[in-house]
Design an enzyme around this catalytic site. Structure first.
Site, short mmCIF file in Angstrom:
data_model
loop_
_atom_site.label_atom_id
_atom_site.label_comp_id
_atom_site.label_asym_id
_atom_site.label_seq_id
_atom_site.Cartn_x
_atom_site.Cartn_y
_atom_site.Cartn_z
N CYS A 191 0.83 -1.22 0.00
CA CYS A 191 0.00 0.00 0.00
C CYS A 191 0.85 1.25 0.00
O CYS A 191 0.37 2.34 -0.34
CB CYS A 191 -0.97 0.00 1.18
N CYS A 226 3.25 3.38 6.10
CA CYS A 226 3.93 2.76 7.25
C CYS A 226 5.23 2.07 6.85
O CYS A 226 5.48 0.92 7.21
CB CYS A 226 3.01 1.77 7.94
N GLN A 283 -4.92 17.89 14.03
CA GLN A 283 -3.77 16.98 14.07
C GLN A 283 -4.26 15.54 14.15
O GLN A 283 -5.11 15.21 14.97
CB GLN A 283 -2.89 17.30 15.28
N TYR A 339 -1.88 30.20 10.35
CA TYR A 339 -2.31 28.86 9.89
C TYR A 339 -3.03 28.17 11.05
O TYR A 339 -2.73 27.04 11.41
CB TYR A 339 -1.11 28.04 9.41
N GLU A 372 -6.33 31.78 8.86
CA GLU A 372 -6.38 30.47 8.21
C GLU A 372 -7.02 30.61 6.84
O GLU A 372 -7.91 31.43 6.63
CB GLU A 372 -7.21 29.50 9.07
N ASP A 432 2.18 27.58 12.28
CA ASP A 432 2.13 26.14 12.00
C ASP A 432 1.74 25.94 10.53
O ASP A 432 0.63 25.53 10.22
CB ASP A 432 1.11 25.47 12.94
N CYS A 452 5.72 20.41 10.12
CA CYS A 452 5.68 18.99 9.78
C CYS A 452 6.73 18.67 8.73
O CYS A 452 6.78 17.55 8.21
CB CYS A 452 4.29 18.60 9.28
#
Length: 475
Positions: A82, A85, A304, A333, A354, A403, A430
């Site tokens: 897939c 992970c 999140q 953001y 935002e 963020d 991130c």
């Protein structure tokens, strides 16, 4: 006459030495860096080169001669197919080690700014079932694995619901069990699939755009609330009647659903930002809770995806902001205003900005819902909203919390931040690579005082990072 492609070599007995970006590992042969998926440092493998450039290559491990002592057994039956992970074969402690190094490497090599000692990464206590949102895709072209193809069996059922296969936009891997979300997600997805099979519902053809069922989104919250959104293409009244029979089946089979919603998408793409959301049963939102505050999460809201780690992340943000109750805070953001509302009790006023209007509406409702009266929220593109005029109108911020998405901050936004000259900036990211770029832009006036990595996504290469910057004392 077409030129014959050069045959790429098979390299035998190669030792994997390190982990690289995007979940791939590294081998080096005669100064050539080779990127290899689904292997770990210490594996000895035979590599089939699939793509070769001047100074690097991409390869597939076609045979593993010796397994690394580091290697863990993947827990998911879909691992390696897939595309998600990727780091299941790395023990979690090793994943954290490489994520910590990823932050250090990005901030030092790209940012090239003076750094304090970087705090040890905060690992996730929950490393399975940690996500609060998953999106599945329906397709009438099921992806067949190599084993299934090798069996040379004709499959009568080629409809599938699951995840897109990397590099094959029109094909979907049928997912039986995904470990990323609470198991109720698997039960709901499989029940919808089986009902659709039994009643011969059509699944979308992602090339011709024919078919009914398109997407399924499932959201959960830490207080046990559950949202299910079924997205379909509907062209006739008969299709609508049939679709509502499916929704009623879902409602009857899973009475624990808090919010059962549907979206009619007759476009050629899967985006839903411009589409109406209809409530079939229950509420039009679910609630998340944090330190006694409740947050409304709508179908289009950003939140999140790891609720437990999000709480720890926001605690760090609040700690770094070091608010005393007198500060004006800009929360850039802001999403659904989670951070803004979370820090509001320690601030004089918080202004959140935002891009998504629905998220801003949720942010306002979240403030109202929690009796918070010192927040205000504004919708619009950050580079268009955050200007010198905006700062003059709303006041010079004492603290800025930012963020941004993975692309980082627009250079115009960084310019206005420098002109606004807050005492402190708390930068949540991130993507440490774009964060490092932005830190370099801020370096003329701001010094990095603290760095705290947080692991939000076990078994993936992604890492969240919080940086505290303080205004330099200008001589």
């Amino acid at each position: 006459m077409a030129r014959k492609r050069k045959e790429l070599p098979l390299l035998e007995g190669i030792t994997i030495t390190d982990v690289a970006a995007e979940g791939k590992a590294i081998a080096k042969v005669d100064n050539l860096v080779i990127f290899v998926p689904y292997v770990v440092p210490g594996d000895v493998v035979d590599l089939q080169i699939r793509r070769k450039k001047h100074n690097y290559a991409e390869a597939e491990a076609v045979n593993i001669r010796k397994y690394s002592d580091l290697r863990a057994t993947p827990f998911c039956q879909h691992y390696g197919i897939c595309g998600g992970c990727q780091w299941q074969i790395l023990p979690y402690a090793e994943q954290l080690k490489y994520k910590q190094q990823q932050v250090i490497d990005n901030l030092t090599r790209i940012g090239k700014v003076k750094l304090p000692e970087i705090s040890p990464i905060l690992g996730s206590e929950q490393i399975q079932g940690y996500r609060n949102k998953l999106e599945y895709t329906f397709s009438n072209k099921r992806w067949l694995t190599r084993d299934e193809v090798a069996q040379d069996v004709t499959y009568e059922q080629m409809n599938a619901v699951g995840f897109h296969i990397p590099g094959a936009f029109d094909k979907v891997l049928a997912i039986e069990k995904c470990w990323l979300q609470d198991d109720v997600s698997n039960h709901i997805r499989n029940a919808i699939r089986d009902y659709a099979y039994e009643h011969q519902y059509t699944f979308i053809n992602l090339r011709t755009h024919e078919g009914m069922l398109r997407n399924l989104i499932i959201r959960t919250s830490s207080i046990g609330q559950l949202m299910v959104i079924v997205i379909a293409q509907i062209k006739t009244d008969g299709e609508m009647e049939s679709f509502k029979c499916l929704l009623q089946y879902v409602a009857d089979t899973f009475p624990e659903i808090t919010s059962l919603l549907y979206i009619i998408n007759n476009k050629v793409n899967d985006s839903i930002g411009d589409l109406d959301v209809h409530t079939f049963k229950g509420q039009d939102h679910i609630l998340e809770e944090m330190e006694g505050l409740r947050f409304k999460i709508g179908p289009k809201s950003f939140y999140q995806t790891n609720s437990q780690q999000a709480y720890r992340l926001y605690q760090i943000v609040r700690q770094f902001a070091n608010l005393t109750g007198t500060e004006l805070v800009y929360d850039l953001y802001t999403g659904t205003g989670t951070i803004a509302n979370f820090v509001s009790q320690q601030a004089r006023q918080v202004i959140g900005i935002e891009y998504v209007p629905e998220a801003i509406e949720d942010a306002r409702i979240n403030s109202e819902f929690n009796g918070i009266d010192n927040t205000s929220f504004i919708a619009g593109d950050m580079k268009d909203i955050l200007t010198e005029d905006f700062v003059h109108q709303h006041g010079r911020p004492d603290v800025i919390i930012t963020d941004p998405p993975r692309a980082g901050m627009h250079s115009d936004v960084v310019k206005v931040i420098l002109q606004a000259a807050p005492k402190r900036i708390v930068y949540v990211s991130c993507n440490p690579a774009t964060q490092a770029r932005d830190l370099q832009l801020l370096d003329s006036k701001y010094e990095v005082k603290a760095v705290q990595p947080v692991d939000m996504f076990p078994h993936t290469y992604h890492v969240e990072n919080v940086v505290l910057l303080e205004k330099r004392e200008m001589i």
